[in-house]
Write an enzyme that holds these catalytic residues in place. Structure first.
Site, PDB file in Angstrom:
ATOM      1  N   GLU A 132      15.426 -14.220 -39.219  1.00 41.69           N
ATOM      2  CA  GLU A 132      16.057 -13.050 -38.609  1.00 41.69           C
ATOM      3  C   GLU A 132      15.130 -12.231 -37.709  1.00 41.69           C
ATOM      4  O   GLU A 132      14.815 -11.071 -38.024  1.00 41.69           O
ATOM      5  CB  GLU A 132      16.647 -12.146 -39.703  1.00 41.69           C
ATOM      6  CG  GLU A 132      17.665 -12.831 -40.581  1.00 41.69           C
ATOM      7  CD  GLU A 132      18.385 -11.867 -41.524  1.00 41.69           C
ATOM      8  OE1 GLU A 132      17.986 -10.690 -41.621  1.00 41.69           O
ATOM      9  OE2 GLU A 132      19.378 -12.298 -42.157  1.00 41.69           O
TER      10      GLU A 132
ATOM     11  N   TYR B  78      26.587 -12.288 -43.395  1.00 37.24           N
ATOM     12  CA  TYR B  78      27.053 -11.450 -44.502  1.00 37.24           C
ATOM     13  C   TYR B  78      28.355 -10.741 -44.175  1.00 37.24           C
ATOM     14  O   TYR B  78      29.208 -10.555 -45.031  1.00 37.24           O
ATOM     15  CB  TYR B  78      25.991 -10.395 -44.854  1.00 37.24           C
ATOM     16  CG  TYR B  78      24.774 -11.012 -45.512  1.00 37.24           C
ATOM     17  CD1 TYR B  78      24.726 -11.174 -46.887  1.00 37.24           C
ATOM     18  CD2 TYR B  78      23.697 -11.468 -44.759  1.00 37.24           C
ATOM     19  CE1 TYR B  78      23.629 -11.761 -47.503  1.00 37.24           C
ATOM     20  CE2 TYR B  78      22.598 -12.067 -45.370  1.00 37.24           C
ATOM     21  CZ  TYR B  78      22.570 -12.210 -46.746  1.00 37.24           C
ATOM     22  OH  TYR B  78      21.500 -12.805 -47.353  1.00 37.24           O
TER      23      TYR B  78
ATOM     24  N   GLU C 205      21.648 -18.202 -45.439  1.00 39.23           N
ATOM     25  CA  GLU C 205      21.857 -17.076 -46.359  1.00 39.23           C
ATOM     26  C   GLU C 205      23.298 -16.624 -46.270  1.00 39.23           C
ATOM     27  O   GLU C 205      23.853 -16.521 -45.164  1.00 39.23           O
ATOM     28  CB  GLU C 205      20.998 -15.856 -45.998  1.00 39.23           C
ATOM     29  CG  GLU C 205      19.571 -15.904 -46.424  1.00 39.23           C
ATOM     30  CD  GLU C 205      18.797 -14.645 -46.028  1.00 39.23           C
ATOM     31  OE1 GLU C 205      19.382 -13.547 -46.016  1.00 39.23           O
ATOM     32  OE2 GLU C 205      17.610 -14.801 -45.726  1.00 39.23           O
TER      33      GLU C 205
HETATM   34  C1  FCB Z   1      18.937 -10.577 -45.063  1.00 34.72           C
HETATM   35  C2  FCB Z   1      17.517 -10.911 -45.422  1.00 34.72           C
HETATM   36  C3  FCB Z   1      17.306 -11.199 -46.881  1.00 34.72           C
HETATM   37  C4  FCB Z   1      18.136 -10.291 -47.778  1.00 34.72           C
HETATM   38  C5  FCB Z   1      19.561 -10.236 -47.307  1.00 34.72           C
HETATM   39  C6  FCB Z   1      20.453  -9.376 -48.165  1.00 34.72           C
HETATM   40  O1  FCB Z   1      18.944  -9.839 -43.869  1.00 34.72           O
HETATM   41  O2  FCB Z   1      17.090 -12.032 -44.689  1.00 34.72           O
HETATM   42  O3  FCB Z   1      15.935 -11.119 -47.143  1.00 34.72           O
HETATM   43  O4  FCB Z   1      17.549  -9.062 -47.881  1.00 34.72           O
HETATM   44  O5  FCB Z   1      19.616  -9.783 -45.985  1.00 34.72           O
END
Ligand code: FCB
Length: 456
Positions: A168, A298, A355
């Site tokens: 990121e 997310y 993620e």
């Molecule tokens: C992302 C990060 C990870 C974690 C998630 C919730 O941005 O890469 O380390 O904190 O969010």
């Protein structure tokens, strides 16, 4: 709707969990680790909820064997973790064999458990001494990063199948150097744009170091991409959507996959910088061919046009949809759209969800279990969103749940819990949550998942 099954995914699809060094390891002074920008930032009052720091975190540095056993019980194929630069290569010094030995132990444990290690080289823990010389706003940091990548490739390349250069870069540059919400806590927009470029230059140079040391390595980068849309279909939001997409998604996707910066992003930011940090030849380095693109997803980004007509300000909108504990809107469809968009706009390339997950205020109940139906529902809905993307032609190769266990959630400290495994930070006791049971059932039985998830 029929229950989700592992067999619904393509042959060879990798399922895993993800973590990051500073969020789990603790042991910040062990074995000659040097301070990182997160040690400095968390020591500064008012930066982190409750004054929390990563000093202990999950004490994974000492408890890694127990954690790998938990991973084995989950039945994952792969584990995405990050290597701490401050443990491996002190700037200006020689590789630190005691720090390297920790990852040797971890890798051996993973391989013995049949788990493929996927290593991220940079998950935000820049050595503090490099920040003192300008950090990512300084070009030299990119070259230092490539040196560190070479050291890691030499030390671990015989055992690591997949490498991720950066996690990121948007967060490192814009939260670190513009908003100041993350380490190093600077608030300088020009520095943030320079940092974004130097991070990507560092990515390209590290890719070259990894390939030189380990020609067979699979190398990628992880971006936090998001689906940007308005709160409704009115055309007045179009300009805000364009601007937000340029400064979050295309600012990284275009140099990486097209070898140029988006013209609109350059003109949108012309009042902040003349972009003279982009030197001839940089974009060829940045656009070196990667083997896969990691996508962290997310939540969608819902934006409105500025406060008055013609205003450049981007407003963040609340559509009053369900949100997770972080206050992030839950929208699995946004994941499908993000993955299909990359494939449509940049051509087919292997993608991996590196993620995805959700935070909830979990507690250990009287029955000794952690009942987290919201996390399971989120997980199931997003796995379905991955299947939808595959059906639409996306070459998706893997999915990593964030996170293996509750950990240090950056500026939120220990207040936000993302784990499939609960951690009691006072005792370091681990308890697999119901969501972890669900994932294990999905991964290991190959039969219909035990939970009949709510329809989308
Ligand atoms: C992302 C990060 C990870 C974690 C998630 C919730 O941005 O890469 O380390 O904190 O969010």
């Amino acid at each position: 709707m029929s229950a989700l099954q592992r067999a619904d995914f393509p042959e060879g699809f990798s399922f895993g969990v993800a973590t990051a060094a500073y969020q789990i390891e603790g042991a910040v002074t062990a074995d000659a680790r040097v301070p990182s920008i997160w040690d400095t930032f968390t020591a500064s009052p008012g930066t982190i909820e409750n004054g929390d720091t990563g000093e202990q975190a999950c004490d994974h540095y000492h408890r890694y064997a127990e954690d790998v056993a938990d991973m084995r019980d989950l039945g994952i194929d792969a584990y995405r973790f990050s290597i701490a630069w401050p443990r491996i290569l002190p700037p200006g010094g020689r590789p630190n064999s005691a720090g390297i030995a920790f990852y040797d132990r971890l890798l051996d444990e993973l391989l013995a458990a049949g788990i493929a290690p996927w290593a991220t080289l940079y998950h935000w823990d820049l050595p503090q001494s490099l920040e003192d010389e300008g950090g990512w706003a300084a070009r030299d940091t990119a070259y230092r990063f490539a040196e560190y990548a070479g050291v890691a490739a030499q030390a671990f390349g015989d055992r690591i199948s997949h490498w991720i250069t950066l996690n990121e870069p948007w967060v490192s540059s814009f939260l670190g150097y513009a908003s100041g919400l993350h380490a190093p806590g600077r608030t300088d927009h020009a520095a943030a744009l320079a940092a974004a470029h130097h991070l990507m230059l560092g990515h390209g140079l590290a890719l070259q170091s990894l390939r030189a040391a380990r020609p067979a390595a699979h190398v990628g980068i992880t971006l936090n991409l998001t689906h940007v849309e308005g709160p409704d279909d009115r055309p007045l939001h179009a300009e805000a959507i364009r601007r937000a997409d340029a400064i979050t998604n295309r600012i990284f996707l275009d140099p990486l996959l097209r070898g140029r910066y988006p013209a609109d992003m350059l003109s949108d930011t012309a009042h902040v910088t003349d972009h003279s940090y982009v030197l001839e030849g940089d974009l060829e380095i940045i656009s070196g061919t990667i083997d896969f693109l990691g996508v962290n997803y997310y939540s969608p980004l819902v934006v409105t046009s500025g406060a008055y007509p013609g205003s450049a300000a981007i407003g963040i909108a609340d559509r009053r949809r369900p949100r997770s504990g972080m206050g992030w809107e839950i929208d699995p469809g946004g994941l499908t759209k993000t993955l299909t968009r990359v494939t449509r706009d940049y051509g087919p390339l292997p993608l991996v969800v590196t993620e995805n997950g959700s935070a909830w205020p979990d507690v250990v109940s009287d029955d000794g279990a952690v009942h987290d139906p919201d996390r399971t529902a989120y997980l199931v809905a997003h796995l379905r969103a991955c299947l939808d993307a595959i059906t639409e032609g996306v070459d998706l190769r893997g999915y990593f749940a964030w996170s293996l266990m509750d950990n240090f959630e950056w500026s939120h400290g220990y207040a936000q819990r993302f784990g499939l495994v609960h951690v009691d930070f006072a005792t370091q006791r681990r308890t697999r949550k119901d969501s972890g049971d669900w994932y294990a059932g999905f991964l290991t039985t190959g039969r219909a998942a035990t939970m009949r998830e709510a329809s989308r």
